[in-house]
Design a protein around this motif. Structure first.
Motif, PDB file in Angstrom:
ATOM      1  N   ALA A 118     -54.307  50.899  43.331  1.00 24.56           N
ATOM      2  CA  ALA A 118     -55.682  50.956  43.824  1.00 24.56           C
ATOM      3  C   ALA A 118     -56.553  50.201  42.827  1.00 24.56           C
ATOM      4  O   ALA A 118     -56.584  50.544  41.651  1.00 24.56           O
ATOM      5  CB  ALA A 118     -56.136  52.400  43.948  1.00 24.56           C
ATOM      6  N   CYS A 119     -57.217  49.166  43.299  1.00 23.25           N
ATOM      7  CA  CYS A 119     -58.050  48.385  42.385  1.00 23.25           C
ATOM      8  C   CYS A 119     -59.497  48.851  42.497  1.00 23.25           C
ATOM      9  O   CYS A 119     -59.831  49.745  43.279  1.00 23.25           O
ATOM     10  CB  CYS A 119     -57.906  46.905  42.681  1.00 23.25           C
ATOM     11  N   ASN A 120     -60.383  48.227  41.740  1.00 21.70           N
ATOM     12  CA  ASN A 120     -61.791  48.647  41.718  1.00 21.70           C
ATOM     13  C   ASN A 120     -62.439  48.577  43.099  1.00 21.70           C
ATOM     14  O   ASN A 120     -63.302  49.380  43.426  1.00 21.70           O
ATOM     15  CB  ASN A 120     -62.577  47.757  40.744  1.00 21.70           C
ATOM     16  N   ILE A 121     -61.996  47.609  43.898  1.00 21.41           N
ATOM     17  CA  ILE A 121     -62.579  47.481  45.245  1.00 21.41           C
ATOM     18  C   ILE A 121     -62.165  48.672  46.106  1.00 21.41           C
ATOM     19  O   ILE A 121     -62.985  49.271  46.803  1.00 21.41           O
ATOM     20  CB  ILE A 121     -62.142  46.154  45.906  1.00 21.41           C
ATOM     21  N   ASP A 122     -60.880  49.035  46.033  1.00 24.94           N
ATOM     22  CA  ASP A 122     -60.384  50.161  46.845  1.00 24.94           C
ATOM     23  C   ASP A 122     -61.091  51.465  46.456  1.00 24.94           C
ATOM     24  O   ASP A 122     -61.239  52.372  47.269  1.00 24.94           O
ATOM     25  CB  ASP A 122     -58.870  50.343  46.656  1.00 24.94           C
ATOM     26  N   MET A 123     -61.481  51.552  45.195  1.00 17.65           N
ATOM     27  CA  MET A 123     -62.138  52.781  44.731  1.00 17.65           C
ATOM     28  C   MET A 123     -63.656  52.685  44.837  1.00 17.65           C
ATOM     29  O   MET A 123     -64.356  53.641  44.552  1.00 17.65           O
ATOM     30  CB  MET A 123     -61.717  53.060  43.284  1.00 17.65           C
ATOM     31  N   GLY A 124     -64.138  51.523  45.238  1.00 19.16           N
ATOM     32  CA  GLY A 124     -65.576  51.366  45.442  1.00 19.16           C
ATOM     33  C   GLY A 124     -66.389  51.471  44.174  1.00 19.16           C
ATOM     34  O   GLY A 124     -67.465  52.070  44.160  1.00 19.16           O
ATOM     35  N   MET A 125     -65.885  50.902  43.093  1.00 17.94           N
ATOM     36  CA  MET A 125     -66.663  50.912  41.846  1.00 17.94           C
ATOM     37  C   MET A 125     -67.972  50.142  42.050  1.00 17.94           C
ATOM     38  O   MET A 125     -68.009  49.193  42.832  1.00 17.94           O
ATOM     39  CB  MET A 125     -65.839  50.260  40.729  1.00 17.94           C
ATOM     40  N   PRO A 126     -69.011  50.545  41.320  1.00 18.73           N
ATOM     41  CA  PRO A 126     -70.310  49.877  41.524  1.00 18.73           C
ATOM     42  C   PRO A 126     -70.205  48.372  41.274  1.00 18.73           C
ATOM     43  O   PRO A 126     -69.546  47.943  40.322  1.00 18.73           O
ATOM     44  CB  PRO A 126     -71.221  50.523  40.467  1.00 18.73           C
ATOM     45  N   GLY A 127     -70.812  47.616  42.164  1.00 24.95           N
ATOM     46  CA  GLY A 127     -70.893  46.174  41.954  1.00 24.95           C
ATOM     47  C   GLY A 127     -69.747  45.360  42.516  1.00 24.95           C
ATOM     48  O   GLY A 127     -69.809  44.137  42.522  1.00 24.95           O
ATOM     49  N   VAL A 128     -68.696  45.998  42.991  1.00 25.43           N
ATOM     50  CA  VAL A 128     -67.584  45.217  43.546  1.00 25.43           C
ATOM     51  C   VAL A 128     -67.912  44.785  44.972  1.00 25.43           C
ATOM     52  O   VAL A 128     -68.743  45.401  45.639  1.00 25.43           O
ATOM     53  CB  VAL A 128     -66.246  46.006  43.556  1.00 25.43           C
ATOM     54  N   LEU A 129     -67.266  43.734  45.439  1.00 21.87           N
ATOM     55  CA  LEU A 129     -67.504  43.272  46.799  1.00 21.87           C
ATOM     56  C   LEU A 129     -66.193  43.151  47.571  1.00 21.87           C
ATOM     57  O   LEU A 129     -65.234  42.578  47.068  1.00 21.87           O
ATOM     58  CB  LEU A 129     -68.198  41.902  46.784  1.00 21.87           C
ATOM     59  N   PRO A 130     -66.153  43.684  48.776  1.00 21.47           N
ATOM     60  CA  PRO A 130     -64.948  43.563  49.605  1.00 21.47           C
ATOM     61  C   PRO A 130     -64.826  42.154  50.172  1.00 21.47           C
ATOM     62  O   PRO A 130     -65.838  41.502  50.452  1.00 21.47           O
ATOM     63  CB  PRO A 130     -65.208  44.569  50.722  1.00 21.47           C
ATOM     64  N   VAL A 131     -63.593  41.677  50.335  1.00 25.71           N
ATOM     65  CA  VAL A 131     -63.336  40.387  50.997  1.00 25.71           C
ATOM     66  C   VAL A 131     -62.311  40.652  52.103  1.00 25.71           C
ATOM     67  O   VAL A 131     -61.258  41.230  51.858  1.00 25.71           O
ATOM     68  CB  VAL A 131     -62.769  39.360  49.997  1.00 25.71           C
ATOM     69  N   LEU A 132     -62.652  40.226  53.311  1.00 23.23           N
ATOM     70  CA  LEU A 132     -61.792  40.532  54.459  1.00 23.23           C
ATOM     71  C   LEU A 132     -60.469  39.763  54.418  1.00 23.23           C
ATOM     72  O   LEU A 132     -60.449  38.553  54.198  1.00 23.23           O
ATOM     73  CB  LEU A 132     -62.553  40.210  55.751  1.00 23.23           C
ATOM     74  N   ASN A 133     -59.374  40.474  54.659  1.00 22.43           N
ATOM     75  CA  ASN A 133     -58.022  39.915  54.716  1.00 22.43           C
ATOM     76  C   ASN A 133     -57.804  39.277  56.095  1.00 22.43           C
ATOM     77  O   ASN A 133     -57.819  39.963  57.119  1.00 22.43           O
ATOM     78  CB  ASN A 133     -57.046  41.077  54.484  1.00 22.43           C
ATOM     79  N   GLU A 134     -57.617  37.964  56.144  1.00 21.11           N
ATOM     80  CA  GLU A 134     -57.522  37.253  57.431  1.00 21.11           C
ATOM     81  C   GLU A 134     -56.319  37.698  58.250  1.00 21.11           C
ATOM     82  O   GLU A 134     -56.358  37.738  59.484  1.00 21.11           O
ATOM     83  CB  GLU A 134     -57.445  35.740  57.180  1.00 21.11           C
ATOM     84  N   GLY A 175     -67.130  57.522  48.821  1.00 23.98           N
ATOM     85  CA  GLY A 175     -68.113  58.277  49.592  1.00 23.98           C
ATOM     86  C   GLY A 175     -68.354  57.667  50.965  1.00 23.98           C
ATOM     87  O   GLY A 175     -69.174  58.149  51.742  1.00 23.98           O
ATOM     88  N   TYR A 176     -67.673  56.594  51.285  1.00 25.68           N
ATOM     89  CA  TYR A 176     -67.757  56.035  52.640  1.00 25.68           C
ATOM     90  C   TYR A 176     -66.484  55.282  52.952  1.00 25.68           C
ATOM     91  O   TYR A 176     -65.756  54.883  52.047  1.00 25.68           O
ATOM     92  CB  TYR A 176     -68.974  55.105  52.782  1.00 25.68           C
ATOM     93  N   GLN A 177     -66.262  55.116  54.234  1.00 22.51           N
ATOM     94  CA  GLN A 177     -65.108  54.346  54.697  1.00 22.51           C
ATOM     95  C   GLN A 177     -65.658  53.139  55.441  1.00 22.51           C
ATOM     96  O   GLN A 177     -66.594  53.297  56.244  1.00 22.51           O
ATOM     97  CB  GLN A 177     -64.297  55.232  55.659  1.00 22.51           C
ATOM     98  N   ILE A 178     -65.115  51.956  55.179  1.00 26.45           N
ATOM     99  CA  ILE A 178     -65.543  50.807  55.983  1.00 26.45           C
ATOM    100  C   ILE A 178     -64.724  50.824  57.265  1.00 26.45           C
ATOM    101  O   ILE A 178     -63.490  50.830  57.243  1.00 26.45           O
ATOM    102  CB  ILE A 178     -65.371  49.465  55.247  1.00 26.45           C
ATOM    103  N   SER A 179     -65.452  50.903  58.399  1.00 28.46           N
ATOM    104  CA  SER A 179     -64.828  51.036  59.708  1.00 28.46           C
ATOM    105  C   SER A 179     -65.583  50.131  60.679  1.00 28.46           C
ATOM    106  O   SER A 179     -66.348  49.259  60.247  1.00 28.46           O
ATOM    107  CB  SER A 179     -64.900  52.512  60.125  1.00 28.46           C
ATOM    108  N   GLN A 180     -65.372  50.321  61.963  1.00 29.85           N
ATOM    109  CA  GLN A 180     -66.139  49.573  62.952  1.00 29.85           C
ATOM    110  C   GLN A 180     -66.711  50.548  63.961  1.00 29.85           C
ATOM    111  O   GLN A 180     -66.017  51.483  64.369  1.00 29.85           O
ATOM    112  CB  GLN A 180     -65.244  48.573  63.693  1.00 29.85           C
ATOM    113  N   LEU A 181     -67.975  50.368  64.331  1.00 35.39           N
ATOM    114  CA  LEU A 181     -68.576  51.221  65.347  1.00 35.39           C
ATOM    115  C   LEU A 181     -68.937  50.343  66.550  1.00 35.39           C
ATOM    116  O   LEU A 181     -68.228  50.332  67.540  1.00 35.39           O
ATOM    117  CB  LEU A 181     -69.802  51.946  64.784  1.00 35.39           C
TER     118      LEU A 181
END
Ligand code: ADP
Ligand code: MG
Length: 480
Positions: free
Chosen positions: A41-57, A93-99
């Protein structure tokens, strides 16, 4: 009148499919199963402050392929949303999903039911990231948290409430399983959690238009348990309603040990999650070029394969359906059919003897102890009359247990069929000599005894006499 028959069951399934990417949905961390806790689990997976997600194509490709397989529309743009909730295995504290605008919308698939085919609507299939895992077993009075799974891509497939029995729900689930395996977008391993199912069940009086109040039973992890959980819920809800009470809309858990469902929490609704568009990810445009290139890569799915098996191999639709449920199973059959040049015989053996041995030892077709080449060889020995079908079963068992080739077993065990008519004649004479009473009765008109003599001949020859010749020569002999 049976009280149950006044009620109709309504079921909708939410199936979480873990997509088989090498890396996570929004980070480069590995998705490998079974690694030491918290090593993936890297910083992105744990949602550390300041990290940015990048979508896996790769994830987009897999989702679009699934959409194409279920005749759905692909939304462009498709967008991600934040679903906010607190849970120990979700440190962000949140999950990235689609609504809104999920990647896949409004599709369907067909299941086979008693009355024929039934269309089941699929409302949507959206992408979301998985959470971590809470581990209770290894720690006394404490809970361990393993975040390796956090950020793993999931495709959540939501059906319309079109299913009306536990059997239909299982048939639907098996279709989803078959599709994801054919597309190779997931290993579909339910025991490892690669495919998990939430079952929504309600009942209503027959003829009622309105849906009854439903319960949602979470994370049921085998076909058998889905069936049992639904059956349990149907009975429970009917008895609640017949007692004049109301079904409570809630989330429940299935306990496979006691085979019952238990309340877990009251039902949450979309607005409990304070969804909002994910500010760190832009909406994604999916153009025709992208979709068309994936269309070209689509494999032959089980429905077309079934049709081809009926046409090319002259199988019944039923047999073709059984053979094509699993891609590896279908491939195995085709290899045996090619080798033996008798598809019907190959189908019978793959669905019969081979499946029975696999089931008995709970093995998948990839774990078979008799490979397609050896099975093909065995069938060739039936075809060229070296052995009978009955002896072949004996040989098969020996092949399964020792890994030996059919030729070797036939040779060392002396199982070669007796096709020499002189030898067969001798055995027939023996059989007639040993049973004078029956012979007399036969001559007095008791025709049924013909089968008895065939049996005696086969017994004396230890099953090795060629049955067609036995029939022919015996008939001649008895008519003398
Ligand atoms: P949520 O996301 O809150 O669980 P949805 O409305 O998206 O709610 O529905 C989830 C699943 O429940 C869908 O598969 C849907 O078909 C099914 N469902 C909805 N209402 C009922 C009902 N009354 N009985 C059975 N299934 C239902
Ligand atoms: Mg739900």
């Amino acid at each position: 009148m049976n009280a149950m028959s006044e009620w109709e069951t309504v079921i909708g399934l939410e199936v979480h499919v873990q997509l088989a990417t090498k890396s996570k949905l929004f980070s480069g961390a590995s998705t490998l199963f079974g690694s030491a806790p918290n090593t993936q689990a890297c910083n992105i997976d744990m949602g550390m402050p300041g990290v940015l997600p990048v979508l896996n194509e790769e994830v987009l490709k897999m989702a679009v392929k699934f959409g194409l397989a279920i005749n759905a529309s692909i939304n462009s743009p498709t967008q991600f949303s934040r679903k906010n909730y607190f849970y120990p295995d979700l440190p962000k504290g949140y999950q990235i999903s689609q609504l809104d605008n999920p990647i896949v919308e409004a599709g369907f698939l067909e299941i086979i039911v008693k009355e024929g085919k039934k269309k089941i609507g699929i409302t949507r299939a959206h992408l979301e990231e998985d959470a971590g895992k809470s581990l209770h077993e290894d720690f006394k009075h404490l809970t361990g948290i393993d975040l390796n799974r956090a950020g793993t891509p999931l495709l959540e497939v939501v059906s319309e409430p079109d299913l009306n029995s536990a059997e239909e729900a299982v048939a639907y689930l098996k279709r989803i399983h078959s599709i994801i395996r054919y597309l190779e977008i997931s290993d579909g391993n339910m025991a490892e959690g690669s495919m998990r199912c939430d079952v929504n069940v309600s009942v209503r009086k027959k003829g009622n238009k309105e849906l009854g109040t439903r319960t949602e039973t979470k994370n049921v992890n085998s076909f058998k348990f889905v069936e049992r959980a639904i059956q349990y819920e149907i009975k429970r809800q009917v008895s609640v309603l017949e007692a004049g009470e109301n079904v409570v809309q809630e989330t429940r858990l299935y306990d496979s040990q006691s085979n019952e469902t238990r309340p877990m929490r009251s039902k949450e609704f979309a607005n409990d999650y304070r969804y909002f568009p994910e500010p760190d990810l832009l909406p994604v445009l999916i153009d025709d070029e992208f979709i068309n290139s994936l269309k070209d890569q689509m494999p032959e799915l089980s429905e077309s394969k079934t049709k081809r098996f009926v046409k090319d191999y002259q199988l019944t639709e039923y047999d073709a359906n059984v053979l094509t449920v699993d891609l590896n199973f279908a491939n195995f059959f085709e290899e045996v059919a090619a080798k033996s040049k008798n598809p019907k015989l190959a189908a019978n053996w793959v669905m019969g003897e081979l499946s029975a041995f696999l089931n008995q030892e709970n093995l998948t077709i990839q774990e078979t102890k008799v490979d397609s080449k050896k099975l093909g060889n065995l069938l060739n020995r039936i075809e060229d009359s070296t052995i009978s079908g009955k002896i072949a079963k004996e040989v098969f068992e020996e092949m399964w247990n020792t890994g030996s080739s059919p030729e070797k077993i036939i040779e060392t065990k002396g199982l070669k069929q007796v096709t020499d008519s002189v030898e067969i004649r001798e055995i027939i004479n023996q059989a007639l000599d040993q049973n004078p009473t029956q012979l007399e009765q036969y001559k007095d008109g008791k025709d049924k005894l013909f089968g008895f003599f065939v049996g005696q001949v086969m017994k004396i020859s230890k099953g090795k006499a060629n049955p067609e010749q036995v029939n022919k020569i015996l008939k001649e002999k008895l008519e003398e």
